[in-house]
Write a protein that holds these residues in place. Sequence first.
Motif, PDB file in Angstrom:
ATOM      1  N   ASP A 178       2.415   4.442 115.143  1.00 12.76           N
ATOM      2  CA  ASP A 178       1.298   4.458 116.038  1.00 12.76           C
ATOM      3  C   ASP A 178       0.124   5.383 115.729  1.00 12.76           C
ATOM      4  O   ASP A 178      -1.260   4.817 116.253  1.00 12.76           O
ATOM      5  N   SER A 179       0.330   6.372 115.300  1.00  9.28           N
ATOM      6  CA  SER A 179      -0.767   7.278 114.707  1.00  9.28           C
ATOM      7  C   SER A 179      -0.712   8.233 113.748  1.00  9.28           C
ATOM      8  O   SER A 179       0.640   8.416 113.454  1.00  9.28           O
ATOM      9  N   ILE A 180      -1.623   8.478 112.993  1.00  9.81           N
ATOM     10  CA  ILE A 180      -1.453   9.341 111.957  1.00  9.81           C
ATOM     11  C   ILE A 180      -2.263  10.766 112.277  1.00  9.81           C
ATOM     12  O   ILE A 180      -3.429  10.389 112.824  1.00  9.81           O
ATOM     13  N   GLU A 181      -1.601  11.878 112.213  1.00 13.91           N
ATOM     14  CA  GLU A 181      -2.085  13.016 112.659  1.00 13.91           C
ATOM     15  C   GLU A 181      -2.860  13.921 111.597  1.00 13.91           C
ATOM     16  O   GLU A 181      -2.340  13.868 110.539  1.00 13.91           O
ATOM     17  N   HIS A 182      -4.093  14.243 111.828  1.00  9.60           N
ATOM     18  CA  HIS A 182      -4.820  15.162 110.713  1.00  9.60           C
ATOM     19  C   HIS A 182      -5.543  14.543 110.036  1.00  9.60           C
ATOM     20  O   HIS A 182      -6.613  14.054 109.908  1.00  9.60           O
ATOM     21  N   GLY A 183      -4.968  13.588 108.788  1.00 12.10           N
ATOM     22  CA  GLY A 183      -5.612  12.861 107.784  1.00 12.10           C
ATOM     23  C   GLY A 183      -6.727  13.505 107.115  1.00 12.10           C
ATOM     24  O   GLY A 183      -7.695  12.939 106.762  1.00 12.10           O
ATOM     25  N   LEU A 184      -6.643  14.716 106.565  1.00 10.55           N
ATOM     26  CA  LEU A 184      -7.637  15.458 105.986  1.00 10.55           C
ATOM     27  C   LEU A 184      -7.675  14.835 104.515  1.00 10.55           C
ATOM     28  O   LEU A 184      -8.740  15.013 104.130  1.00 10.55           O
ATOM     29  N   LEU A 185      -6.860  14.167 103.792  1.00  8.25           N
ATOM     30  CA  LEU A 185      -7.054  13.543 102.783  1.00  8.25           C
ATOM     31  C   LEU A 185      -7.032  11.981 102.692  1.00  8.25           C
ATOM     32  O   LEU A 185      -6.625  11.239 101.642  1.00  8.25           O
ATOM     33  N   LEU A 186      -7.319  11.502 103.828  1.00 10.67           N
ATOM     34  CA  LEU A 186      -7.389   9.854 103.951  1.00 10.67           C
ATOM     35  C   LEU A 186      -8.627   9.602 103.143  1.00 10.67           C
ATOM     36  O   LEU A 186      -9.584  10.237 103.184  1.00 10.67           O
ATOM     37  N   THR A 187      -8.220   8.455 102.509  1.00  9.61           N
ATOM     38  CA  THR A 187      -9.299   7.599 101.528  1.00  9.61           C
ATOM     39  C   THR A 187     -10.100   6.608 102.349  1.00  9.61           C
ATOM     40  O   THR A 187      -9.367   6.261 103.445  1.00  9.61           O
ATOM     41  N   ARG A 188     -11.038   6.043 101.929  1.00  8.91           N
ATOM     42  CA  ARG A 188     -11.549   4.817 102.574  1.00  8.91           C
ATOM     43  C   ARG A 188     -10.578   3.628 102.622  1.00  8.91           C
ATOM     44  O   ARG A 188     -10.466   2.967 103.603  1.00  8.91           O
ATOM     45  N   GLU A 189      -9.814   3.523 101.593  1.00  8.98           N
ATOM     46  CA  GLU A 189      -8.847   2.566 101.514  1.00  8.98           C
ATOM     47  C   GLU A 189      -7.804   2.700 102.847  1.00  8.98           C
ATOM     48  O   GLU A 189      -7.202   1.718 103.344  1.00  8.98           O
ATOM     49  N   ASP A 190      -7.342   3.949 102.791  1.00  8.91           N
ATOM     50  CA  ASP A 190      -6.381   4.467 103.978  1.00  8.91           C
ATOM     51  C   ASP A 190      -6.828   3.830 105.222  1.00  8.91           C
ATOM     52  O   ASP A 190      -6.225   3.442 106.120  1.00  8.91           O
ATOM     53  N   LEU A 191      -8.144   4.339 105.525  1.00  9.62           N
ATOM     54  CA  LEU A 191      -8.648   4.070 106.874  1.00  9.62           C
ATOM     55  C   LEU A 191      -9.155   2.582 106.994  1.00  9.62           C
ATOM     56  O   LEU A 191      -8.688   2.079 107.984  1.00  9.62           O
ATOM     57  N   ASP A 192      -9.208   1.603 105.976  1.00  8.28           N
ATOM     58  CA  ASP A 192      -9.251   0.404 106.174  1.00  8.28           C
ATOM     59  C   ASP A 192      -7.881  -0.216 106.322  1.00  8.28           C
ATOM     60  O   ASP A 192      -7.713  -1.221 107.283  1.00  8.28           O
ATOM     61  N   LEU A 193      -6.935   0.429 105.855  1.00 14.19           N
ATOM     62  CA  LEU A 193      -5.701  -0.210 106.195  1.00 14.19           C
ATOM     63  C   LEU A 193      -5.019   0.331 107.471  1.00 14.19           C
ATOM     64  O   LEU A 193      -4.412  -0.540 108.440  1.00 14.19           O
ATOM     65  N   MET A 194      -5.592   1.376 108.114  1.00 14.74           N
ATOM     66  CA  MET A 194      -5.342   1.738 109.478  1.00 14.74           C
ATOM     67  C   MET A 194      -5.990   0.655 110.615  1.00 14.74           C
ATOM     68  O   MET A 194      -5.623   0.360 111.474  1.00 14.74           O
ATOM     69  N   VAL A 195      -7.122   0.456 110.170  1.00 13.33           N
ATOM     70  CA  VAL A 195      -7.600  -0.688 111.149  1.00 13.33           C
ATOM     71  C   VAL A 195      -6.991  -2.054 110.733  1.00 13.33           C
ATOM     72  O   VAL A 195      -6.708  -2.679 112.012  1.00 13.33           O
ATOM     73  N   GLU A 196      -6.387  -2.302 109.835  1.00 14.72           N
ATOM     74  CA  GLU A 196      -5.676  -3.606 109.522  1.00 14.72           C
ATOM     75  C   GLU A 196      -4.556  -3.773 110.644  1.00 14.72           C
ATOM     76  O   GLU A 196      -4.186  -4.722 111.048  1.00 14.72           O
ATOM     77  N   TYR A 197      -3.701  -2.388 110.554  1.00  8.81           N
ATOM     78  CA  TYR A 197      -2.455  -2.419 111.189  1.00  8.81           C
ATOM     79  C   TYR A 197      -2.686  -1.734 112.506  1.00  8.81           C
ATOM     80  O   TYR A 197      -1.604  -1.581 113.347  1.00  8.81           O
ATOM     81  N   GLY A 198      -3.932  -1.484 112.919  1.00 11.46           N
ATOM     82  CA  GLY A 198      -4.031  -0.983 114.524  1.00 11.46           C
ATOM     83  C   GLY A 198      -3.652   0.609 114.854  1.00 11.46           C
ATOM     84  O   GLY A 198      -3.131   0.848 115.760  1.00 11.46           O
ATOM     85  N   THR A 199      -3.449   1.082 113.722  1.00 15.02           N
ATOM     86  CA  THR A 199      -3.034   2.403 113.592  1.00 15.02           C
ATOM     87  C   THR A 199      -4.272   3.607 114.313  1.00 15.02           C
ATOM     88  O   THR A 199      -5.334   3.375 113.779  1.00 15.02           O
ATOM     89  N   THR A 200      -3.974   4.632 115.180  1.00 13.41           N
ATOM     90  CA  THR A 200      -4.855   5.253 115.621  1.00 13.41           C
ATOM     91  C   THR A 200      -4.852   6.788 114.632  1.00 13.41           C
ATOM     92  O   THR A 200      -3.928   7.399 114.388  1.00 13.41           O
ATOM     93  N   LEU A 201      -6.108   7.254 114.325  1.00 14.68           N
ATOM     94  CA  LEU A 201      -6.272   8.419 113.819  1.00 14.68           C
ATOM     95  C   LEU A 201      -6.527   9.554 114.900  1.00 14.68           C
ATOM     96  O   LEU A 201      -7.311   9.504 115.721  1.00 14.68           O
ATOM     97  N   VAL A 202      -5.707  10.603 114.807  1.00 19.70           N
ATOM     98  CA  VAL A 202      -5.937  11.687 115.772  1.00 19.70           C
ATOM     99  C   VAL A 202      -6.363  12.739 114.921  1.00 19.70           C
ATOM    100  O   VAL A 202      -5.934  13.291 114.034  1.00 19.70           O
ATOM    101  N   SER A 203      -7.715  12.933 115.223  1.00 16.12           N
ATOM    102  CA  SER A 203      -8.604  14.220 114.503  1.00 16.12           C
ATOM    103  C   SER A 203      -8.215  15.522 114.841  1.00 16.12           C
ATOM    104  O   SER A 203      -8.208  15.746 116.196  1.00 16.12           O
ATOM    105  N   THR A 204      -8.004  16.289 114.345  1.00 16.99           N
ATOM    106  CA  THR A 204      -7.911  17.764 114.303  1.00 16.99           C
ATOM    107  C   THR A 204      -8.516  18.736 113.425  1.00 16.99           C
ATOM    108  O   THR A 204      -8.130  19.766 113.018  1.00 16.99           O
ATOM    109  N   ASN A 205     -10.094  18.353 113.375  1.00 15.84           N
ATOM    110  CA  ASN A 205     -10.643  18.973 112.212  1.00 15.84           C
ATOM    111  C   ASN A 205     -11.176  20.704 112.437  1.00 15.84           C
ATOM    112  O   ASN A 205     -11.307  21.138 111.580  1.00 15.84           O
ATOM    113  N   VAL A 206     -11.067  20.874 113.695  1.00 16.13           N
ATOM    114  CA  VAL A 206     -11.729  22.016 114.200  1.00 16.13           C
ATOM    115  C   VAL A 206     -10.722  23.083 113.608  1.00 16.13           C
ATOM    116  O   VAL A 206     -11.140  24.292 113.048  1.00 16.13           O
ATOM    117  N   TYR A 207      -9.522  23.074 113.597  1.00 13.80           N
ATOM    118  CA  TYR A 207      -8.489  23.757 113.214  1.00 13.80           C
ATOM    119  C   TYR A 207      -8.914  24.136 111.800  1.00 13.80           C
ATOM    120  O   TYR A 207      -8.988  25.556 111.259  1.00 13.80           O
TER     121      TYR A 207
END
Length: 388
Positions: free
Chosen positions: A231-260
């Motif tokens: 359902d969600s990928i947490e953090h995703g500091l090293l996600l590539t554009r291809e990873d993000l495209d794949l998440m869109v395709e499968y409806g996966t939510t990115l939970v951003s925690t970049n301030v840490y």
Amino acid sequence: MNYVIRCGTLLDATGAHPRKDVDIEVAGDTIVGIVPRGQGSLQDAVEVDLSGMTVLPGLVDCHEHLGLTFGEDEQEQGAEPSEFYAVKSAISAERILRAGITTVRTAGDKGNTGTVVKRAIAEGIVAGPRLFTARRLIARTGGHGWIVGREADGPWAIRAAIREEVKLGADVIKIMVSGGAASPGSDVFAPDMTDEEILAAIDEAHRLGRRIMAHGHGGPGVQVAVRAGVDSIEHGLLLTREDLDLMVEYGTTLVSTNVYGLRVVEDPPAGIPQYVIDQLKDTVLGALETLRYAATLPLRVAVGTDTLHGLLWEEMRVLSEYGFTPMEALRAGTINGAELCGAGDKLGTLEVGKTADIIAVVGDPLSDFSVLESVPFVMKAGTIHYAP
């Protein structure tokens, strides 16, 4: 109790333009009307004058560890007795609610802390947000996060672990599919579970009617989890554009925690281990630039504070600085998070029929998210916890 809340500006987080001089009618725990000033019909209502403020939904934090403290060694914190961890968690819960965060999805806490604190909040023993708790996260033996979670190896052991967590009250399941910066010797890119373990975890969680979140910075483990329906990928500091495209395709939510990561790199707190700084310094800025690409996609993004209890506004501000519109950033901290928790029908926007989670601030969050640093008014489920 019934209330009529006089709003200076209503920012309902539906995506609609802000509205001036409207009233929100609250009966019990539910919003029953949103009407032009003075045109409501609710009887026996207490008037709450917020006519000099911006009124918006309670915020939703989708990644919290209530008993961990930013800047301290997580290995040492995890070794503390569960009772001490629970006391810290209760203190964090009150701080979080005071910051206008009325809903939290926890991402793994020690022992039975999640369900105990959730009960204490529900019974009014301590103040805090409503909790969707993951209880203990599930890690491989010696894997990232094991010290505040539980270890399981192999598909059937992981299924058994998930069944037990659900039995003991877990609302959501958390697994660790990559290494993490806070664990010595861990590789943030390498898979922390086998493909078979990841597939079994996602299947079992969904079979038991639970959503499942995956700690994952990047790499093949993330791709396996996305394709398996996490359902969600947490953090995703090293996600590539291809990873993000794949998440869109499968409806996966990115939970951003970049301030840490930003805080660790830009102004390391005293006592934080050097290995954490070293793990993050080469990845955080790249992750922020990747956000610019994410902002161009129909990708669902929510936000979390990790161990920065109550500072969700900083995460929304980062989104707005890296390609997201202010409204998109606000929705990441409200309705997107509510939907990820499975509660978008009741939480996340101010609309008739929804639960009365209402906060108010001085100023315009869409112009400057830092106005959320101070939240004078907090209502959760129709109960006023803080008022100016």
